[in-house]
Design an enzyme around this catalytic site. Sequence first.
Site, mmCIF file in Angstrom:
data_model
loop_
_atom_site.group_PDB
_atom_site.id
_atom_site.type_symbol
_atom_site.label_atom_id
_atom_site.label_comp_id
_atom_site.label_asym_id
_atom_site.label_seq_id
_atom_site.Cartn_x
_atom_site.Cartn_y
_atom_site.Cartn_z
ATOM 1 N N TYR A 48 -6.263 -20.382 4.619
ATOM 2 C CA TYR A 48 -5.620 -19.075 4.583
ATOM 3 C C TYR A 48 -6.504 -18.109 3.802
ATOM 4 O O TYR A 48 -7.099 -18.487 2.779
ATOM 5 C CB TYR A 48 -4.249 -19.167 3.929
ATOM 6 N N ASP A 62 -3.668 -5.413 -5.337
ATOM 7 C CA ASP A 62 -3.260 -5.607 -3.945
ATOM 8 C C ASP A 62 -2.295 -4.501 -3.530
ATOM 9 O O ASP A 62 -1.094 -4.711 -3.379
ATOM 10 C CB ASP A 62 -2.611 -6.989 -3.790
ATOM 11 N N ASP A 89 -4.701 -12.304 6.235
ATOM 12 C CA ASP A 89 -3.735 -11.248 5.932
ATOM 13 C C ASP A 89 -4.357 -9.915 6.334
ATOM 14 O O ASP A 89 -5.334 -9.470 5.735
ATOM 15 C CB ASP A 89 -3.438 -11.292 4.430
ATOM 16 N N ASP A 91 -2.704 -7.022 6.286
ATOM 17 C CA ASP A 91 -1.895 -5.959 5.693
ATOM 18 C C ASP A 91 -1.065 -5.252 6.782
ATOM 19 O O ASP A 91 -0.396 -5.896 7.553
ATOM 20 C CB ASP A 91 -2.777 -4.975 4.926
ATOM 21 N N HIS A 116 -1.803 -12.045 10.286
ATOM 22 C CA HIS A 116 -0.444 -11.514 10.226
ATOM 23 C C HIS A 116 -0.502 -10.053 9.809
ATOM 24 O O HIS A 116 -1.363 -9.628 9.037
ATOM 25 C CB HIS A 116 0.474 -12.336 9.330
ATOM 26 N N GLU A 118 2.139 -6.756 8.710
ATOM 27 C CA GLU A 118 3.460 -6.615 8.097
ATOM 28 C C GLU A 118 4.117 -5.285 8.417
ATOM 29 O O GLU A 118 3.481 -4.368 8.948
ATOM 30 C CB GLU A 118 3.340 -6.795 6.589
ATOM 31 N N CYS A 126 1.794 -5.604 -2.934
ATOM 32 C CA CYS A 126 2.037 -7.040 -2.971
ATOM 33 C C CYS A 126 3.495 -7.331 -2.629
ATOM 34 O O CYS A 126 4.410 -6.654 -3.107
ATOM 35 C CB CYS A 126 1.696 -7.584 -4.356
ATOM 36 N N ARG A 161 4.701 -10.362 9.877
ATOM 37 C CA ARG A 161 5.306 -10.553 8.553
ATOM 38 C C ARG A 161 6.340 -9.450 8.335
ATOM 39 O O ARG A 161 6.079 -8.277 8.627
ATOM 40 C CB ARG A 161 4.232 -10.486 7.465
ATOM 41 N N GLU A 191 8.736 -12.811 4.279
ATOM 42 C CA GLU A 191 8.252 -12.763 2.898
ATOM 43 C C GLU A 191 9.400 -12.750 1.895
ATOM 44 O O GLU A 191 10.469 -12.175 2.134
ATOM 45 C CB GLU A 191 7.381 -11.526 2.697
ATOM 46 N N ASN A 213 5.631 -18.887 2.465
ATOM 47 C CA ASN A 213 4.650 -18.485 1.452
ATOM 48 C C ASN A 213 5.035 -19.069 0.100
ATOM 49 O O ASN A 213 6.020 -18.651 -0.505
ATOM 50 C CB ASN A 213 4.597 -16.952 1.375
#
Length: 303
Positions: A48, A62, A89, A91, A116, A118, A126, A161, A191, A213
Site C-alpha cells: 500500500y 496530509d 492513495d 486523494d 482509491h 475519496e 487526513c 473511499r 474510512e 484501514n
Amino acid sequence: MLYSTVTPTRKRADFRAALAGGRLLRFPGAFNPLSARLIAAKGFEGVYISGAVLSADLGLPDIGLTTLTEVAGRSQQISRMTDLPAIVDADTGFGEPMNVARTIQTLEDAGLAGMHIEDQVNPKRCGHLDGKQVVDEATAAKRIRAAVDARRDPNFLVMARTDIRAVDGLAAAVDRAKKLVDAGADAIFPEAMASLAEFAAIRAAVDVPILANMTEFGKGELFTVRQLADVGMNIVIFPVSLLRLAMGAAERGLDTIEAEGSLTSLLPEMQHRAELYELLDYPAYNHFDSGVFNFTLNPDLPS
C-alpha cells in the site's frame, strides 16, 4: 536484480484473481522502495502507498499538498520494486473529473494495480482528523465514473473511499457506499469505521471487495486480521505503520547518540549489513557485473 520482471498487466490480473479468491489480503504501507522489498520478502500479499506517508516523506502534513506528479513518481519507484500488486492513495483525484481521468492514466503508466479516490472536499485532510467535509452524492459519483471511464486496463482497480461516516454517521456511509458501487466502483474503502459491526454493515450493503484501514492512533479500534476476515473484509492496510516504527527507531537512535556518544547499545536493534545486502540482492548485481565486464585487453593485438 533491478526491478520486478512481472508486468503491471500481470500484477493487476493476479490481484483481481486474489480478490476473487476470498482470502483477506494484507497490504502494509511502504514508505520507500526498500521497505516495499521487505514487505514482499516477508510474504505479504500486496503493498500500500499512503498519501499521508508520501506527504510526510516530503515533510508536509496530509492536507492535499502533494501533486499528481509527486505521487505518481514515488508510486512508480515503489511499485516496480516487487512482484506484488501496489495500490495508491489518490486523494480526491487531483482536481475535477477531467483531472481524475488524467490521474488514472498516469497511475496506470506508473505500474500501479489500483488506487482509491475519496469523497472529501478538495483540498482534503487526513481521514482521522476532525472537521472533514464531504462532497455531495453527485460529485462523488462523477469522480468514480471519470476514473472508470478513463482506465485503459479493465483490471486496474478503481476503489472508492468514503469519509462520510465521521460527518453524517453510519447510515449515510452505507448509502454512500451503495451509490459509489452504482457509479462503477470496483471496491469500497469506508474510512474511520468505529466497530466491527460497522464494517459488517458495509459488507451487508455492497457485493464488491471492501478495504479496512488499520491505522494507529486514529478514530477506530485496531482489529486483527482474523477479526476483519470474520466480518467479510477483503483487504486490510497498515498505511503508516512502518514509517511510524522507522521514525520511532530513528528518534531513539538520535537520543542514544546524544546520551551515550555512540550507537553501540543499539546494534542488536539494527538491520545488519548482511541482511540489507540480501534484501538488495547484491549477489545478482555482482554476477551481472562479473559476467559482462570481465574482459581483458590483449596487449599483443595491434592498436
